[in-house]
Design a protein around this motif. Structure first.
Motif, mmCIF file in Angstrom:
data_model
loop_
_atom_site.group_PDB
_atom_site.id
_atom_site.type_symbol
_atom_site.label_atom_id
_atom_site.label_comp_id
_atom_site.label_asym_id
_atom_site.label_seq_id
_atom_site.Cartn_x
_atom_site.Cartn_y
_atom_site.Cartn_z
ATOM 1 N N VAL A 126 72.702 28.908 70.137
ATOM 2 C CA VAL A 126 72.695 29.824 71.296
ATOM 3 C C VAL A 126 73.902 30.751 71.244
ATOM 4 O O VAL A 126 73.795 31.960 71.498
ATOM 5 N N GLY A 127 75.059 30.198 70.860
ATOM 6 C CA GLY A 127 76.265 31.011 70.734
ATOM 7 C C GLY A 127 76.086 32.110 69.699
ATOM 8 O O GLY A 127 76.437 33.271 69.921
ATOM 9 N N SER A 128 75.484 31.746 68.562
ATOM 10 C CA SER A 128 75.260 32.729 67.504
ATOM 11 C C SER A 128 74.336 33.826 67.981
ATOM 12 O O SER A 128 74.518 35.006 67.669
ATOM 13 N N GLU A 132 74.934 37.766 68.166
ATOM 14 C CA GLU A 132 73.994 38.691 67.527
ATOM 15 C C GLU A 132 73.584 39.794 68.518
ATOM 16 O O GLU A 132 73.529 40.974 68.178
ATOM 17 N N TRP A 133 73.320 39.372 69.753
ATOM 18 C CA TRP A 133 72.976 40.342 70.811
ATOM 19 C C TRP A 133 74.122 41.301 71.044
ATOM 20 O O TRP A 133 73.930 42.518 71.120
ATOM 21 N N ALA A 134 75.343 40.754 71.184
ATOM 22 C CA ALA A 134 76.502 41.592 71.490
ATOM 23 C C ALA A 134 76.689 42.637 70.389
ATOM 24 O O ALA A 134 76.937 43.821 70.674
ATOM 25 N N THR A 135 76.549 42.210 69.138
ATOM 26 C CA THR A 135 76.709 43.143 68.023
ATOM 27 C C THR A 135 75.649 44.226 68.056
ATOM 28 O O THR A 135 75.923 45.401 67.830
ATOM 29 N N PHE A 136 74.429 43.799 68.355
ATOM 30 C CA PHE A 136 73.310 44.744 68.402
ATOM 31 C C PHE A 136 73.497 45.762 69.530
ATOM 32 O O PHE A 136 73.271 46.954 69.355
ATOM 33 N N ILE A 137 73.950 45.285 70.687
ATOM 34 C CA ILE A 137 74.130 46.169 71.847
ATOM 35 C C ILE A 137 75.270 47.154 71.602
ATOM 36 O O ILE A 137 75.193 48.327 71.948
ATOM 37 N N LYS A 138 76.328 46.653 70.958
ATOM 38 C CA LYS A 138 77.503 47.495 70.722
ATOM 39 C C LYS A 138 77.192 48.577 69.700
ATOM 40 O O LYS A 138 77.679 49.704 69.811
ATOM 41 N N GLY A 139 76.376 48.275 68.736
ATOM 42 C CA GLY A 139 76.026 49.263 67.720
ATOM 43 C C GLY A 139 77.101 49.401 66.676
ATOM 44 O O GLY A 139 78.141 48.738 66.731
ATOM 45 N N ASP A 140 76.867 50.305 65.739
ATOM 46 C CA ASP A 140 77.784 50.399 64.626
ATOM 47 C C ASP A 140 78.091 51.855 64.286
ATOM 48 O O ASP A 140 79.202 52.330 64.486
ATOM 49 N N TYR A 141 77.090 52.579 63.812
ATOM 50 C CA TYR A 141 77.340 53.927 63.305
ATOM 51 C C TYR A 141 77.103 55.007 64.354
ATOM 52 O O TYR A 141 77.701 56.071 64.291
ATOM 53 N N GLY A 142 76.215 54.750 65.298
ATOM 54 C CA GLY A 142 75.870 55.795 66.257
ATOM 55 C C GLY A 142 74.837 56.741 65.683
ATOM 56 O O GLY A 142 74.660 56.814 64.463
ATOM 57 N N ALA A 143 74.128 57.454 66.550
ATOM 58 C CA ALA A 143 73.073 58.360 66.105
ATOM 59 C C ALA A 143 72.832 59.408 67.176
ATOM 60 O O ALA A 143 73.413 59.343 68.256
ATOM 61 N N VAL A 144 71.991 60.382 66.840
ATOM 62 C CA VAL A 144 71.630 61.408 67.816
ATOM 63 C C VAL A 144 70.138 61.290 68.091
ATOM 64 O O VAL A 144 69.337 61.145 67.159
ATOM 65 N N GLN A 145 69.782 61.328 69.381
ATOM 66 C CA GLN A 145 68.380 61.265 69.736
ATOM 67 C C GLN A 145 67.843 62.679 69.957
ATOM 68 O O GLN A 145 68.523 63.523 70.516
ATOM 69 N N GLY A 246 74.735 52.143 69.890
ATOM 70 C CA GLY A 246 74.240 50.814 70.204
ATOM 71 C C GLY A 246 72.816 50.864 70.713
ATOM 72 O O GLY A 246 72.105 51.845 70.518
ATOM 73 N N ALA A 247 72.418 49.812 71.384
ATOM 74 C CA ALA A 247 71.030 49.741 71.830
ATOM 75 C C ALA A 247 70.942 49.109 73.204
ATOM 76 O O ALA A 247 71.740 48.248 73.559
ATOM 77 N N ALA A 260 64.205 47.635 69.847
ATOM 78 C CA ALA A 260 65.222 46.962 70.655
ATOM 79 C C ALA A 260 64.563 46.163 71.786
ATOM 80 O O ALA A 260 64.950 45.034 72.066
ATOM 81 N N ASP A 261 63.538 46.753 72.412
ATOM 82 C CA ASP A 261 62.870 46.059 73.516
ATOM 83 C C ASP A 261 62.301 44.725 73.044
ATOM 84 O O ASP A 261 62.493 43.680 73.674
ATOM 85 N N PHE A 262 61.597 44.767 71.916
ATOM 86 C CA PHE A 262 61.015 43.530 71.396
ATOM 87 C C PHE A 262 62.089 42.552 70.944
ATOM 88 O O PHE A 262 61.943 41.349 71.112
ATOM 89 N N PHE A 263 63.168 43.107 70.372
ATOM 90 C CA PHE A 263 64.256 42.225 69.950
ATOM 91 C C PHE A 263 64.813 41.463 71.142
ATOM 92 O O PHE A 263 64.934 40.240 71.120
ATOM 93 N N PHE A 264 65.133 42.193 72.220
ATOM 94 C CA PHE A 264 65.678 41.531 73.403
ATOM 95 C C PHE A 264 64.669 40.562 73.999
ATOM 96 O O PHE A 264 65.007 39.445 74.403
ATOM 97 N N PHE A 265 63.413 40.979 74.039
ATOM 98 C CA PHE A 265 62.408 40.177 74.721
ATOM 99 C C PHE A 265 62.088 38.899 73.950
ATOM 100 O O PHE A 265 62.099 37.807 74.508
ATOM 101 N N ILE A 266 61.834 39.037 72.646
ATOM 102 C CA ILE A 266 61.396 37.871 71.880
ATOM 103 C C ILE A 266 62.552 36.924 71.584
ATOM 104 O O ILE A 266 62.462 35.725 71.850
ATOM 105 N N THR A 267 63.683 37.473 71.060
ATOM 106 C CA THR A 267 64.790 36.542 70.796
ATOM 107 C C THR A 267 65.368 36.029 72.109
ATOM 108 O O THR A 267 65.875 34.921 72.175
ATOM 109 N N GLY A 268 65.270 36.838 73.166
ATOM 110 C CA GLY A 268 65.738 36.384 74.470
ATOM 111 C C GLY A 268 64.899 35.234 74.995
ATOM 112 O O GLY A 268 65.418 34.224 75.457
ATOM 113 N N PHE A 269 63.583 35.375 74.870
ATOM 114 C CA PHE A 269 62.687 34.312 75.336
ATOM 115 C C PHE A 269 62.889 33.056 74.500
ATOM 116 O O PHE A 269 62.902 31.939 75.033
ATOM 117 N N HIS A 270 63.079 33.256 73.205
ATOM 118 C CA HIS A 270 63.336 32.100 72.352
ATOM 119 C C HIS A 270 64.689 31.473 72.683
ATOM 120 O O HIS A 270 64.802 30.254 72.793
#
Lengths: 326, 127
Positions: A126-128, A132-145, A246-247, A260-270
């Motif tokens: 659970v800690g890992s 993993e979530w924190a890293t994903f939310i924070k992001g890394d390189y950034g992008a333009v939408q 980030g995301a 990102a939505d599916f990532f949060f939803f599925i790994t979150g539910f798991h």
């Protein structure tokens, strides 16, 4: 006529009652049926993920480029950390099944020890996942939408990713500030502004000749398409509307927001399942310690939570495949 | 409850274990090897396996098959499905497998169709 109890004449036959055709206790059977229904819930999520992925099959983010971090290490190591998480979960499944085995032998000390290890394994997992979530939310390189919601990322001429902070030209006279309740109307406010504006990115792109734009579209070689220099500048100028770092549930610097939505939803539910599994395991752990099952002369309760715990592991095996590998 | 009667062989009798505890460690080794193969393939992505096969890359089919292998051993040995009666096993496994296959078939087919509409129809997201 001579007795009031109805005798059906079927005693001892198949339908005469008192049989246990499945040779499983009520509780264990119900745990199995719960697991079937929960498995269907998870497959609903994963199938929905598959649906969205097939819908955007030529522009879906490549997982290897998204999950590349390992705690305490710099650099990119795709897959390594989730492989570690998978191993931790399988390992805690092993200690669980060892606890069940010790329970069959009525060995209280061993059940206690293995339950303890199982709980530790669950907590590490659970800690890992939180990390993993924190890293994903924070992001890394950034992008333009873009206007259409597509994501434009930046690479150098060798195809290596370039972070926004490495080339953006900071405008010292930025006029746009975050709207807070204290600064304007008391009932309006907005979220944190991105570190850079699109025009700062454009200036940076113009000043750095070796930075190119990479689109979401996957080419025939399985890589994301890199635009030419002129096309890069044109895309950012004409279509760039928002800098994304980030995301979250609305924007995602790695590509489609659905990812990102599916990532949060599925790994979150798991992750929620793992969390509840840990809580249930702790309850059973204390029951073992105070000798409840010793008095009951059966450790079947350990077996039942064991089934649930293995199921959580089973689901992770699929999440691992469909989120990180395929 | 058939508590102490564990079936102690895996891989159709190829590997036989002396005790249940030993079988558990054996299955752990098997699962670890399968996961390691998956991770190595996932990192290196051999060029040979990138060809298309039945609508997906060969590599993806390998991942899915290895996942089902892992799922089989988790269910059969960790969850003791191997030791349950045939009827309980079928009730759980056949139901889930049938419904999941059906759901996946329908949703993936539909997803592919929507992709084609975006790509070849008049709906465009390319801006």
């Amino acid at each position: 006529m001579d007795n009031t109890v109805v005798s059906t004449g079927t005693e001892g036959k198949t339908w005469g009652g008192g049989n246990k055709p499945l040779k499983a206790s009520y509780g264990k059977m119900m745990m199995w049926f719960f697991i079937v229904s929960d498995a269907l819930t998870f497959s609903g999520f994963l199938a929905a993920y598959g649906f969205s992925r097939f819908k955007f099959i030529d522009s879906w983010p490549i997982a290897d480029e998204v999950f590349t971090h390992v705690p305490f290490f710099h650099g990119t190591y795709p897959m390594i950390y989730v492989a570690f998480m998978t191993f931790v979960l399988i390992m805690s499944s092993v200690t669980m099944v060892l606890a069940v085995d010790a329970g069959h032998k009525m060995n209280k000390a061993k059940v206690t020890f293995y339950m303890f290890l199982t709980i530790i394994g669950g907590l590490i997992f659970v800690g890992s996942q939180a990390w993993e979530w924190a890293t994903f939310i924070k992001g890394d390189y950034g992008a333009v939408q873009t206007k259409g919601g597509n994501i434009l990322q930046f690479v150098d001429t060798d195809g290596n990713r370039v972070a926004l902070r490495d080339f953006a030209v900071i405008d010292d006279h930025k006029e746009r500030v975050q709207d807070e309740r204290k600064s304007g109307l008391w009932f309006t406010s907005e979220g944190t502004l991105p570190t850079y504006t699109v025009s700062e990115i454009y200036d940076g792109l113009e000043a750095n000749k070796d930075v190119l734009v990479r689109t979401q579209i996957i080419n025939d070689e399985g890589h994301k398409t890199v635009l030419s220099r002129e096309e890069s500048l044109r895309q950012i100028k004409e279509n760039g509307t928002l800098v994304v770092e980030g995301a979250n549930l609305h924007v995602n610097e790695y590509g489609s927001p659905l990812f990102a939505d599916f990532f949060f939803f599925i790994t979150g539910f798991h992750g929620f399942h793992v969390f509840s599994g840990v809580v249930i395991n702790i309850i059973i752990f204390f029951n073992v310690i105070i000798g409840t099952y010793e008095r009951r002369k059966s450790y079947e309760m350990v077996e039942k939570v064991g089934l649930y715990w293995h199921f959580v592991d089973l689901v992770w095996v699929f999440v691992f495949t469909f989120f990180y590998l395929v | 409850m058939a508590d102490h009667a564990h079936k102690l062989e895996i891989l159709r009798g190829l590997v036989k274990f002396k005790s249940n505890t030993q079988k558990i460690w054996g299955v752990l080794i098997l699962l670890t090897i399968v996961t390691a193969i998956e991770v190595v393939l996932g990192i290196y992505k051999p060029e040979v396996l990138m060809g298309p096969f039945l609508g997906m890359k060969i590599l993806n089919w390998i991942f899915i098959i290895l996942t089902i292998v892992k799922a089989y051993y988790i269910t059969w040995d960790f969850m003791h499905m191997r030791d349950e009666t045939k009827s309980l096993r079928r009730m759980v496994v056949w139901t889930a497998v049938f419904l999941i296959c059906y759901l996946i078939f329908i949703l993936l087919l539909e997803g592919g169709y929507v992709f084609d509409v975006y790509k070849e129809g008049y709906v465009k997201t390319d801006f």
